[in-house]
Design a protein around this motif. Structure first.
Motif, PDB file in Angstrom:
ATOM      1  N   UNK A 112       0.883  -1.182   0.113  1.00  0.00           N
ATOM      2  CA  UNK A 112      -0.173  -0.096   0.027  1.00  0.00           C
ATOM      3  C   UNK A 112       0.675   1.155  -0.054  1.00  0.00           C
ATOM      4  N   UNK A 113       2.012   1.088   0.950  1.00  0.00           N
ATOM      5  CA  UNK A 113       2.910   2.383   0.944  1.00  0.00           C
ATOM      6  C   UNK A 113       3.524   2.597  -0.199  1.00  0.00           C
ATOM      7  N   UNK A 117       3.557   6.304  -2.161  1.00  0.00           N
ATOM      8  CA  UNK A 117       4.964   6.964  -2.250  1.00  0.00           C
ATOM      9  C   UNK A 117       5.854   6.571  -3.319  1.00  0.00           C
ATOM     10  N   UNK A 118       5.822   5.481  -3.978  1.00  0.00           N
ATOM     11  CA  UNK A 118       6.577   5.036  -4.892  1.00  0.00           C
ATOM     12  C   UNK A 118       7.916   4.215  -4.224  1.00  0.00           C
ATOM     13  N   UNK A 119       8.884   3.846  -5.210  1.00  0.00           N
ATOM     14  CA  UNK A 119       9.999   3.245  -4.712  1.00  0.00           C
ATOM     15  C   UNK A 119      10.953   3.941  -4.901  1.00  0.00           C
ATOM     16  N   UNK A 120      12.349   3.562  -3.789  1.00  0.00           N
ATOM     17  CA  UNK A 120      13.467   4.365  -4.241  1.00  0.00           C
ATOM     18  C   UNK A 120      14.057   4.386  -5.575  1.00  0.00           C
ATOM     19  N   UNK A 121      14.689   5.574  -6.022  1.00  0.00           N
ATOM     20  CA  UNK A 121      15.427   5.681  -7.575  1.00  0.00           C
ATOM     21  C   UNK A 121      16.785   5.608  -7.224  1.00  0.00           C
ATOM     22  N   UNK A 122      17.663   4.847  -7.995  1.00  0.00           N
ATOM     23  CA  UNK A 122      18.830   4.675  -7.799  1.00  0.00           C
ATOM     24  C   UNK A 122      19.815   6.126  -7.793  1.00  0.00           C
ATOM     25  N   UNK A 123      19.409   6.884  -8.900  1.00  0.00           N
ATOM     26  CA  UNK A 123      20.152   8.143  -9.127  1.00  0.00           C
ATOM     27  C   UNK A 123      19.800   9.208  -8.045  1.00  0.00           C
ATOM     28  N   UNK A 124      18.375   8.981  -7.518  1.00  0.00           N
ATOM     29  CA  UNK A 124      18.180   9.982  -6.660  1.00  0.00           C
ATOM     30  C   UNK A 124      18.934   9.653  -5.245  1.00  0.00           C
ATOM     31  N   UNK A 134      24.825  -0.388  -2.262  1.00  0.00           N
ATOM     32  CA  UNK A 134      24.541  -0.895  -0.889  1.00  0.00           C
ATOM     33  C   UNK A 134      23.284  -0.645  -0.454  1.00  0.00           C
ATOM     34  N   UNK A 135      22.215  -0.673  -1.354  1.00  0.00           N
ATOM     35  CA  UNK A 135      20.970  -0.309  -0.839  1.00  0.00           C
ATOM     36  C   UNK A 135      20.054  -1.440  -1.431  1.00  0.00           C
ATOM     37  N   UNK A 136      19.193  -1.992  -0.469  1.00  0.00           N
ATOM     38  CA  UNK A 136      18.252  -2.884  -0.978  1.00  0.00           C
ATOM     39  C   UNK A 136      16.849  -2.537  -0.662  1.00  0.00           C
ATOM     40  N   UNK A 137      15.990  -2.846  -1.492  1.00  0.00           N
ATOM     41  CA  UNK A 137      14.543  -2.705  -1.219  1.00  0.00           C
ATOM     42  C   UNK A 137      13.846  -3.742  -1.339  1.00  0.00           C
ATOM     43  N   UNK A 138      12.745  -3.907  -0.216  1.00  0.00           N
ATOM     44  CA  UNK A 138      11.872  -5.305  -0.361  1.00  0.00           C
ATOM     45  C   UNK A 138      10.284  -4.565  -0.076  1.00  0.00           C
ATOM     46  N   UNK A 139       9.458  -5.198  -1.044  1.00  0.00           N
ATOM     47  CA  UNK A 139       8.002  -4.794  -1.120  1.00  0.00           C
ATOM     48  C   UNK A 139       7.279  -5.988  -0.658  1.00  0.00           C
ATOM     49  N   UNK A 161      21.488  -0.286   8.570  1.00  0.00           N
ATOM     50  CA  UNK A 161      20.232   0.099   9.149  1.00  0.00           C
ATOM     51  C   UNK A 161      19.202  -0.649   8.542  1.00  0.00           C
ATOM     52  N   UNK A 162      17.793  -0.725   9.188  1.00  0.00           N
ATOM     53  CA  UNK A 162      16.753  -1.288   8.370  1.00  0.00           C
ATOM     54  C   UNK A 162      15.667  -0.305   8.650  1.00  0.00           C
ATOM     55  N   UNK A 163      14.945  -0.070   7.688  1.00  0.00           N
ATOM     56  CA  UNK A 163      14.016   0.993   7.477  1.00  0.00           C
ATOM     57  C   UNK A 163      12.657   0.434   7.168  1.00  0.00           C
ATOM     58  N   UNK A 164      11.830   0.307   8.302  1.00  0.00           N
ATOM     59  CA  UNK A 164      10.124  -0.245   8.032  1.00  0.00           C
ATOM     60  C   UNK A 164       9.256   0.915   7.676  1.00  0.00           C
ATOM     61  N   UNK A 165       8.806   1.003   6.486  1.00  0.00           N
ATOM     62  CA  UNK A 165       7.944   2.097   6.028  1.00  0.00           C
ATOM     63  C   UNK A 165       6.253   1.491   6.028  1.00  0.00           C
ATOM     64  N   UNK A 166       5.462   2.155   6.659  1.00  0.00           N
ATOM     65  CA  UNK A 166       4.166   1.840   6.888  1.00  0.00           C
ATOM     66  C   UNK A 166       3.226   3.176   6.611  1.00  0.00           C
TER      67      UNK A 166
END
Length: 309
Positions: A112-113, A117-124, A134-139, A161-166
């Motif tokens: 849902x999130x 909000x979209x997903x992270x973009x590598x160049x950004x 060194x960045x991993x994204x899980x959905x 660091x682990x980031x949980x987005x809700x």
């Protein structure tokens, strides 16, 4: 039992005798206790990353915890970019600290999130100071799977660091789940950022909670309030530390320098406090062209005529 002076003397004598038999004196025990307290203080400093801002570091007892959960929230969904940017800035700060072991960052967002909000973009990410390699994204598709993945990630100790987005305040993510996440992160000695988009204040086990809002374009103005034309400044956040041991919330404008990967406080410009002092366009207005098409003609003499019968 009422202790008489004679009873107190006997108790003190017995304590000293027990301490002597155990090979320790009362003074040594006191020194050991004081050493333990100073050791705990040093250990607390080790488990903190200073943000480089005196007001925040003091309110957070040294900085961002490395062995626990920190909550970041946006009040409205339109402020999600500001909260996401602040979380990425903290991730870049922690990633710089782990440059030696090259630990990656894990970003977990439920379906849902991600749609909102979209997903992270590598160049950004690179422009923001985060290393995309060194960045991993899980959905995960379900919130329960996202919670399980966050617990597993902090327990593994494989991520800087682990980031949980809700999104919001889901019913399946209450105080019990928050406490479990916080305990897992503390036991593993790893930082966990809970990014709550468009969420309200609620009970949480996180010792610190930030409210992040977009800030005015302060970096596009010089200290004398003159406009720096044609420039794009660094990201600036309106930050409020609304939960801490501090008796009052700490609120300030914070600028993130992605090149140096450090924060710095920013003074709020005059135009943000009193918008009427700065016009929308400070330059001189151009005169209207004389031969513009559709220009209304000047009215000449008016002759009144009698109405026909």
């Amino acid at each position: 039992m009422v202790q008489t002076p004679m009873t107190r003397e006997r108790l003190f004598a017995l304590r000293e005798e027990i301490a002597r038999l155990e090979g320790n004196s009362i003074a040594a025990a006191r020194q050991e206790a004081l050493a333990g307290e100073s050791g705990h203080a040093k250990q607390r400093e080790i488990h903190r990353v200073p943000l480089g801002v005196a007001a925040l570091d003091h309110a957070m007892e040294g900085g961002l915890p490395l062995n626990g959960m920190t909550e970041i929230r946006s009040q409205l969904m339109r402020d999600a970019t500001a909260a996401t940017g602040f979380a990425l800035a903290l991730a870049a700060l922690l990633q710089r600290r782990s440059d030696e072991d090259r630990s990656p960052v894990l970003w977990i967002s439920d379906a849902v999130t991600s749609m909102e909000t979209g997903i992270p973009y590598a160049l950004g990410l690179a422009d923001f100071g985060v290393k995309p390699e060194r960045f991993l994204h899980a959905a995960p598709r379900r919130l329960e799977e996202a919670l399980w993945l966050a617990e597993t990630a902090v327990e593994s100790g494989a991520f800087s660091v682990s980031i949980l987005e809700v999104k919001g305040n889901p019913a399946h993510f209450g105080l019990t789940e928050s406490r479990r996440l916080g305990l897992r992160a503390k036991a593993a000695g790893r930082p966990l950022l809970l990014l709550r988009q468009s969420g309200e204040e609620e009970a949480s086990s996180a010792p610190f909670r930030f409210l992040v809002e977009p800030a005015p374009a302060t970096s596009r103005f010089l200290p004398d309030q003159s406009m720096l034309g044609g420039s794009i400044g660094n990201p600036v956040f309106r930050l409020t530390l609304e939960k801490s041991r501090n008796p009052a919330p700490v609120s300030l404008l914070l600028e993130w320098n992605p090149h140096d990967r450090q924060f710095s406080p920013v003074r709020e410009p005059e135009y943000a406090r009193s918008p009427r002092k700065l016009p929308a366009h400070s330059g001189s207005r151009l005169p209207a062209p004389a031969n513009r098409p559709g220009r209304p003609q000047e009215v000449g003499s008016v002759l009144a005529l009698e109405r026909a019968s």
